[in-house]
Design an enzyme around this catalytic site. Structure first.
Site, PDB file in Angstrom:
ATOM      1  CB  SER A   1       6.198   1.382  10.520  1.00  0.00           C
ATOM      2  OG  SER A   1       6.722   1.243  11.814  1.00  0.00           O
TER       3      SER A   1
ATOM      4  CE1 TYR B 295       1.401   3.883  12.079  1.00  0.00           C
ATOM      5  CE2 TYR B 295       3.166   2.532  13.193  1.00  0.00           C
ATOM      6  CZ  TYR B 295       2.846   3.609  12.262  1.00  0.00           C
ATOM      7  OH  TYR B 295       3.756   4.191  11.360  1.00  0.00           O
TER       8      TYR B 295
HETATM    9  N1  LIG Z   1       7.610   9.555  11.467  1.00  0.00           N
HETATM   10  C1  LIG Z   1       8.157   8.299  11.878  1.00  0.00           C
HETATM   11  O1  LIG Z   1       9.110   8.067  12.475  1.00  0.00           O
HETATM   12  C2  LIG Z   1       7.818   7.153  10.904  1.00  0.00           C
HETATM   13  C3  LIG Z   1       8.205   5.970  11.373  1.00  0.00           C
HETATM   14  C4  LIG Z   1       7.899   4.763  10.628  1.00  0.00           C
HETATM   15  C5  LIG Z   1       6.897   4.839   9.523  1.00  0.00           C
HETATM   16  N2  LIG Z   1       6.381   6.075   9.262  1.00  0.00           N
HETATM   17  C6  LIG Z   1       5.131   6.110   8.516  1.00  0.00           C
HETATM   18  O2  LIG Z   1       5.336   7.188   7.393  1.00  0.00           O
HETATM   19  C7  LIG Z   1       4.372   7.766   7.082  1.00  0.00           C
HETATM   20  C8  LIG Z   1       4.231   9.321   7.139  1.00  0.00           C
HETATM   21  O3  LIG Z   1       4.600   9.432   8.723  1.00  0.00           O
HETATM   22  P1  LIG Z   1       4.558  11.146   9.297  1.00  0.00           P
HETATM   23  O4  LIG Z   1       5.176  10.973  10.659  1.00  0.00           O
HETATM   24  O5  LIG Z   1       5.158  12.030   8.391  1.00  0.00           O
HETATM   25  O6  LIG Z   1       2.957  11.262   9.513  1.00  0.00           O
HETATM   26  P2  LIG Z   1       2.124  12.510  10.003  1.00  0.00           P
HETATM   27  O7  LIG Z   1       1.013  12.096  10.878  1.00  0.00           O
HETATM   28  O8  LIG Z   1       3.158  13.572  10.173  1.00  0.00           O
HETATM   29  O9  LIG Z   1       1.500  12.916   8.432  1.00  0.00           O
HETATM   30  C9  LIG Z   1       0.312  12.076   8.017  1.00  0.00           C
HETATM   31  C10 LIG Z   1      -0.220  12.840   6.842  1.00  0.00           C
HETATM   32  O10 LIG Z   1      -1.258  12.035   6.481  1.00  0.00           O
HETATM   33  C11 LIG Z   1      -2.505  12.715   6.235  1.00  0.00           C
HETATM   34  N3  LIG Z   1      -3.614  12.006   6.238  1.00  0.00           N
HETATM   35  C12 LIG Z   1      -4.207  11.340   7.626  1.00  0.00           C
HETATM   36  N4  LIG Z   1      -5.349  10.838   7.374  1.00  0.00           N
HETATM   37  C13 LIG Z   1      -5.567  10.778   5.932  1.00  0.00           C
HETATM   38  C14 LIG Z   1      -6.493  10.423   5.176  1.00  0.00           C
HETATM   39  N5  LIG Z   1      -7.746   9.487   5.484  1.00  0.00           N
HETATM   40  N6  LIG Z   1      -6.671  10.726   3.917  1.00  0.00           N
HETATM   41  C15 LIG Z   1      -5.483  11.664   3.241  1.00  0.00           C
HETATM   42  N7  LIG Z   1      -4.500  11.874   4.089  1.00  0.00           N
HETATM   43  C16 LIG Z   1      -4.522  11.556   5.402  1.00  0.00           C
HETATM   44  C17 LIG Z   1      -2.313  13.584   7.470  1.00  0.00           C
HETATM   45  O11 LIG Z   1      -3.178  14.894   7.040  1.00  0.00           O
HETATM   46  C18 LIG Z   1      -0.838  14.141   7.486  1.00  0.00           C
HETATM   47  O12 LIG Z   1      -0.600  15.139   6.459  1.00  0.00           O
HETATM   48  C19 LIG Z   1       3.197   7.062   7.654  1.00  0.00           C
HETATM   49  O13 LIG Z   1       2.949   5.980   6.810  1.00  0.00           O
HETATM   50  C20 LIG Z   1       3.725   6.694   8.937  1.00  0.00           C
HETATM   51  O14 LIG Z   1       3.214   5.176   9.252  1.00  0.00           O
HETATM   52  C21 LIG Z   1       6.919   7.098  10.174  1.00  0.00           C
END
Ligand SMILES: NC(=O)c1ccc[n+]([C@@H]2O[C@H](COP(=O)([O-])OP(=O)(O)OC[C@H]3O[C@@H](n4cnc5c(N)ncnc54)[C@H](O)[C@@H]3O)[C@@H](O)[C@H]2O)c1
Length: 255
Positions: free
Chosen positions: A142, A155
């Protein structure tokens, strides 16, 4: 049918789902490994229309026995040892540090960091058993790999660790032919981020040099490139996919 097998954690929705789809459409069979089983494999096959086969398996990445069971199930399905692992699953808890419960702290670190360790360890062990070569892991970081954001202490701590874990794993797994890299997304529009604020795109676009928020496909395309042959000598690296957002320093307006 794809020629390589990829496991993508947290791929039922958001960025993970886009990564799984992009891989399934570029010569990979894909295991969607998630805590929640919202959609079935046949749903994904029907809606994606990609050539790669799709499997949905349940896993809690923070639980050692659940992670072992995931790899056992992959074997039971008659699939090969995975070539590609995308450690994408993560969780986030908002709130002031002084009010954060130990449960929230522990859960965030156990999903975001311990989960990455458990999945990486099991993947590398299984590959060692079959003397497989040419593996690739991508860890999802991130902007807060490097920058602290308010009200997200657990986080940001976990994402800082993702980057060092990536480097440490790349040192040790290189001799097995496994490259380990990290993608650090910026402000990416997903169902989750849209629910964080009234107008996510209008909040983040002006701060982003490319003047827009990212899409899940921006991240997915970078992941596909990173696991591909053209990036075959890149390991231990973090690539920002943020339109320049987190390259910006804090700077007095007077200049
Ligand atoms: N969306 C953004 O702007 C953004 C920015 C920076 C980093 N990220 C990173 O990208 C990745 C995905 O982000 P997102 O926004 O799509 O997240 P999201 O919350 O929409 O999806 C996360 C997924 O992980 C699954 N999950 C949660 N706990 C779990 C566990 N213990 N075991 C297995 N699965 C599990 C959830 O069921 C969900 O399907 C993450 O690592 C997040 O930190 C996202």
């Amino acid at each position: 049918m794809g020629s390589r097998l990829a496991v993508v954690t947290g791929a039922q929705r958001g960025i993970g789902q886009a990564i799984a789809r992009a891989l399934a459409c570029s010569e990979h069979d894909v295991v969607i490994a998630d805590l929640h089983a919202q959609n079935s494999a046949s749903w994904f096959r029907e809606h994606w229309g990609c050539r790669g086969r799709v499997y949905c398996l349940k896993v809690d990445v923070s639980d050692e026995s659940s992670v072992c069971s995931l790899f056992d199930q992959i074997q039971t399905l008659g699939l090969p040892v995975p070539d590609v692992l995308i450690n994408n699953a993560a969780t986030q808890v908002w709130g002031p540090l002084v009010d954060m419960s130990l449960d929230d702290w522990n859960r965030t670190l156990s999903v975001n960091i311990t989960g990455m360790f458990l999945m990486t360890r099991e993947y590398a062990r299984r590959r060692r058993e079959v003397s497989a070569t040419q593996g690739a892991i991508v860890n999802m970081g991130s902007g807060c790999n490097h920058l602290a954001f308010p009200n997200l202490a657990a986080y940001v701590s976990s994402k800082g660790a993702v980057e060092m874990f990536t480097k440490a794993a790349s040192l040790e797994l290189g001799e097995q032919g496994i490259r380990v890299n990290c993608i650090a997304p910026g402000a990416i529009e997903t169902d989750r981020t849209q629910s964080e604020t009234d107008n996510y795109a209008d909040s983040w676009s002006p701060l982003t040099p490319l003047n827009r928020v990212g899409t899940v496909n921006d991240v997915a395309k970078a992941v596909v490139a990173l696991v591909g042959e053209n990036m075959g000598f890149v390991s231990g690296e973090t690539i920002r996919v943020d339109g320049g957002l987190f390259g910006r320093s804090v700077w007095p307006e007077a200049y």
